[in-house]
Design a protein around this motif. Structure first.
Motif, PDB file in Angstrom:
ATOM      1  N   LYS A 176       0.839  -1.197   0.000  1.00 20.20           N
ATOM      2  CA  LYS A 176       0.000   0.000   0.000  1.00 20.20           C
ATOM      3  C   LYS A 176       0.879   1.254   0.000  1.00 20.20           C
ATOM      4  N   THR A 177       0.349   2.362   0.462  1.00 20.07           N
ATOM      5  CA  THR A 177       1.042   3.650   0.376  1.00 20.07           C
ATOM      6  C   THR A 177       2.228   3.727   1.334  1.00 20.07           C
ATOM      7  N   VAL A 178       3.361   4.165   0.797  1.00 23.37           N
ATOM      8  CA  VAL A 178       4.587   4.335   1.583  1.00 23.37           C
ATOM      9  C   VAL A 178       4.937   5.817   1.649  1.00 23.37           C
ATOM     10  N   ILE A 179       5.108   6.297   2.864  1.00 21.10           N
ATOM     11  CA  ILE A 179       5.389   7.710   3.122  1.00 21.10           C
ATOM     12  C   ILE A 179       6.738   7.804   3.815  1.00 21.10           C
ATOM     13  N   LEU A 180       7.643   8.621   3.307  1.00 21.58           N
ATOM     14  CA  LEU A 180       8.996   8.685   3.862  1.00 21.58           C
ATOM     15  C   LEU A 180       9.220   9.949   4.667  1.00 21.58           C
ATOM     16  N   SER A 181       9.788   9.778   5.854  1.00 17.93           N
ATOM     17  CA  SER A 181      10.116  10.889   6.743  1.00 17.93           C
ATOM     18  C   SER A 181      11.595  10.841   7.097  1.00 17.93           C
ATOM     19  N   GLY A 182      12.221  12.003   7.115  1.00 23.22           N
ATOM     20  CA  GLY A 182      13.613  12.078   7.548  1.00 23.22           C
ATOM     21  C   GLY A 182      14.446  12.991   6.686  1.00 23.22           C
ATOM     22  N   CYS A 183      14.760  14.186   7.177  1.00 24.40           N
ATOM     23  CA  CYS A 183      15.669  15.138   6.513  1.00 24.40           C
ATOM     24  C   CYS A 183      15.141  15.660   5.181  1.00 24.40           C
ATOM     25  N   ILE A 184      13.832  15.687   5.012  1.00 25.54           N
ATOM     26  CA  ILE A 184      13.250  16.190   3.762  1.00 25.54           C
ATOM     27  C   ILE A 184      12.885  17.656   3.964  1.00 25.54           C
ATOM     28  N   SER A 185      13.622  18.537   3.291  1.00 29.89           N
ATOM     29  CA  SER A 185      13.473  19.971   3.546  1.00 29.89           C
ATOM     30  C   SER A 185      13.168  20.805   2.320  1.00 29.89           C
ATOM     31  N   ASN A 186      13.284  20.223   1.109  1.00 32.64           N
ATOM     32  CA  ASN A 186      13.033  20.993  -0.107  1.00 32.64           C
ATOM     33  C   ASN A 186      12.489  20.078  -1.204  1.00 32.64           C
ATOM     34  N   GLY A 187      12.203  20.672  -2.349  1.00 36.12           N
ATOM     35  CA  GLY A 187      11.608  19.914  -3.433  1.00 36.12           C
ATOM     36  C   GLY A 187      12.510  18.841  -4.004  1.00 36.12           C
ATOM     37  N   ARG A 188      13.805  19.098  -3.998  1.00 35.71           N
ATOM     38  CA  ARG A 188      14.748  18.077  -4.477  1.00 35.71           C
ATOM     39  C   ARG A 188      14.699  16.847  -3.573  1.00 35.71           C
ATOM     40  N   ASP A 189      14.576  17.091  -2.268  1.00 37.12           N
ATOM     41  CA  ASP A 189      14.457  15.978  -1.319  1.00 37.12           C
ATOM     42  C   ASP A 189      13.177  15.173  -1.580  1.00 37.12           C
ATOM     43  N   VAL A 190      12.091  15.868  -1.902  1.00 38.14           N
ATOM     44  CA  VAL A 190      10.828  15.184  -2.209  1.00 38.14           C
ATOM     45  C   VAL A 190      11.001  14.286  -3.428  1.00 38.14           C
ATOM     46  N   ALA A 191      11.660  14.819  -4.457  1.00 37.31           N
ATOM     47  CA  ALA A 191      11.911  14.025  -5.664  1.00 37.31           C
ATOM     48  C   ALA A 191      12.762  12.800  -5.341  1.00 37.31           C
ATOM     49  N   SER A 192      13.753  12.977  -4.466  1.00 42.64           N
ATOM     50  CA  SER A 192      14.619  11.860  -4.078  1.00 42.64           C
ATOM     51  C   SER A 192      13.825  10.793  -3.334  1.00 42.64           C
ATOM     52  N   ALA A 193      12.891  11.231  -2.476  1.00 40.19           N
ATOM     53  CA  ALA A 193      12.061  10.284  -1.729  1.00 40.19           C
ATOM     54  C   ALA A 193      11.260   9.416  -2.683  1.00 40.19           C
ATOM     55  N   LEU A 194      10.691  10.032  -3.722  1.00 39.67           N
ATOM     56  CA  LEU A 194       9.909   9.272  -4.697  1.00 39.67           C
ATOM     57  C   LEU A 194      10.798   8.342  -5.512  1.00 39.67           C
ATOM     58  N   GLN A 195      12.007   8.781  -5.842  1.00 40.46           N
ATOM     59  CA  GLN A 195      12.920   7.918  -6.582  1.00 40.46           C
ATOM     60  C   GLN A 195      13.319   6.696  -5.768  1.00 40.46           C
ATOM     61  N   MET A 196      13.379   6.845  -4.460  1.00 41.25           N
ATOM     62  CA  MET A 196      13.717   5.716  -3.597  1.00 41.25           C
ATOM     63  C   MET A 196      12.565   4.738  -3.444  1.00 41.25           C
ATOM     64  N   GLY A 197      11.369   5.171  -3.864  1.00 44.22           N
ATOM     65  CA  GLY A 197      10.229   4.262  -3.817  1.00 44.22           C
ATOM     66  C   GLY A 197       9.075   4.721  -2.968  1.00 44.22           C
ATOM     67  N   ALA A 198       9.183   5.887  -2.351  1.00 42.04           N
ATOM     68  CA  ALA A 198       8.066   6.416  -1.555  1.00 42.04           C
ATOM     69  C   ALA A 198       6.988   6.974  -2.477  1.00 42.04           C
ATOM     70  N   ASP A 199       5.766   7.032  -1.964  1.00 40.04           N
ATOM     71  CA  ASP A 199       4.663   7.642  -2.699  1.00 40.04           C
ATOM     72  C   ASP A 199       4.471   9.100  -2.304  1.00 40.04           C
ATOM     73  N   ILE A 200       4.801   9.418  -1.070  1.00 40.33           N
ATOM     74  CA  ILE A 200       4.636  10.775  -0.538  1.00 40.33           C
ATOM     75  C   ILE A 200       5.801  11.073   0.404  1.00 40.33           C
ATOM     76  N   ALA A 201       6.193  12.342   0.452  1.00 42.42           N
ATOM     77  CA  ALA A 201       7.208  12.792   1.404  1.00 42.42           C
ATOM     78  C   ALA A 201       6.522  13.385   2.634  1.00 42.42           C
TER      79      ALA A 201
END
Length: 322
Positions: A176-201
């Motif tokens: 199901k939905t995977v949400i990543l938390s940890g050191c996400i502070s800008n849009g580039r970090d959000v993009a990285s979270a999705l590239q790692m496999g998260a659905d939402i930052a």
């Protein structure tokens, strides 16, 4: 095919503003939702269940008015419930969530199938905080709709596992939905979270430094002045390991020798004392290293959206190279 939540397509950027203890209130939640990201707050930020319900009424009313005036549907909002046997309010607060059909309920320190079923009964979603695979397995058994992976470096009650390893491990057992938390502070970090496999930052610390947050100015300035190495991970404040700003610990006389001390976890009769502690000993994640200002939510969300899109475009160019 993975089972993802439906509201993702309606967001301006795939971000949830995390529920911040003592910091998140109606003003912050409302502005987040108006600007297309999920706004949330802990039920315990209001000192009584009656006050908690008043906040829900305020949030729903203002978001309904916004939709009528603009014709634009706001993002959904969420409430964090501490599901622990020492929290005497969990039953009353859950009943209020059901009454007002809170779209998203974020559970911490306990995944209970009865609670999940109750939220599902009116069409709500349940996301659950986890820091390790064992917690994820229990939450999955309880039927939650999404897991919030609190990785190393996050603020608040953080985990200790690298986000890449944590996402890989959890996705092998959870579809199901995977949400990543940890050191996400800008849009580039959000993009990285999705590239790692998260659905939402899941962004917490970044939203402390917004005009709509309830954080005192000294707190915001300490975040601006701090770097990743200024974050201390300790159980000394509440008995549950969490990340705090070193300067705020030291200002209260908590030295490095004391950081290893553990206290009893009690969200009942100790709730007021913990709130007093967190009001002077300030939490933040290692993402402080990328925070240098205090801006309105609208400006921040626009910036995150632009950074996110630019990062995706830059990454797409690599397809021409490799």
């Amino acid at each position: 095919m993975r089972n993802k939540i439906s509201f993702l397509d309606g967001l301006s950027v795939p971000v949830i503003a995390a529920p911040l203890f003592l910091i998140s209130g109606p003003k912050l939640v409302i502005e987040c939702c108006k600007n297309g990201i999920v706004g949330t707050f802990p039920a315990l930020n209001q000192r009584t269940s009656e006050g908690f319900e008043e906040w829900l009424i305020q949030i729903k009313s203002e978001l309904d008015e916004f939709e009528k005036e603009t014709g634009k549907k706001p993002a959904p909002f969420g409430v964090n419930l501490i599901v622990h046997n020492t929290n005497p309010r969990v039953k009353a607060d859950l009943k209020i969530c059901i009454k007002h059909k809170v779209p998203i309920v974020i559970t911490s320190l306990g995944a209970v199938s009865r609670l999940v079923d109750a939220v599902h009964s009116y069409g709500g979603l349940v996301f659950h905080d986890i820091v390790k695979k064992r917690h994820a397995e229990k939450a999955a058994e309880a039927g939650v709709d999404g897991l919030i992976l609190v990785a190393a470096g996050a603020g608040g009650h953080a985990g200790t596992i690298n986000p890449m390893a944590l996402i890989s491990e959890i996705k092998s057992i959870f579809d199901k939905t995977v949400i990543l938390s940890g050191c996400i502070s800008n849009g580039r970090d959000v993009a990285s979270a999705l590239q790692m496999g998260a659905d939402i930052a899941y962004m917490g610390t970044r939203f402390i430094n917004t005009k709509e947050s309830r954080a005192p100015e000294d707190y915001k300035q300490m975040i601006i002045d701090s770097g990743a190495t200024d974050i201390v991970y300790t159980a000394a404040v509440s008995g549950v390991p969490a990340s705090f700003l070193r300067a705020s610990l030291e200002s209260m006389g908590i030295t490095q020798d004391m950081w290893t001390r553990a206290a009893k976890m009690d969200f009942g009769k100790e709730l007021d004392s913990e709130a007093k502690a967190w009001s002077t000993i300030w939490s933040a994640g290692q993402g402080v290293t990328n925070i240098s200002d205090d801006v309105p939510v609208q400006e921040l969300v626009n910036r995150i959206s632009n950074e996110f899109k630019e990062a995706i475009k830059e990454q797409s160019k690599l397809l021409d190279k490799y």
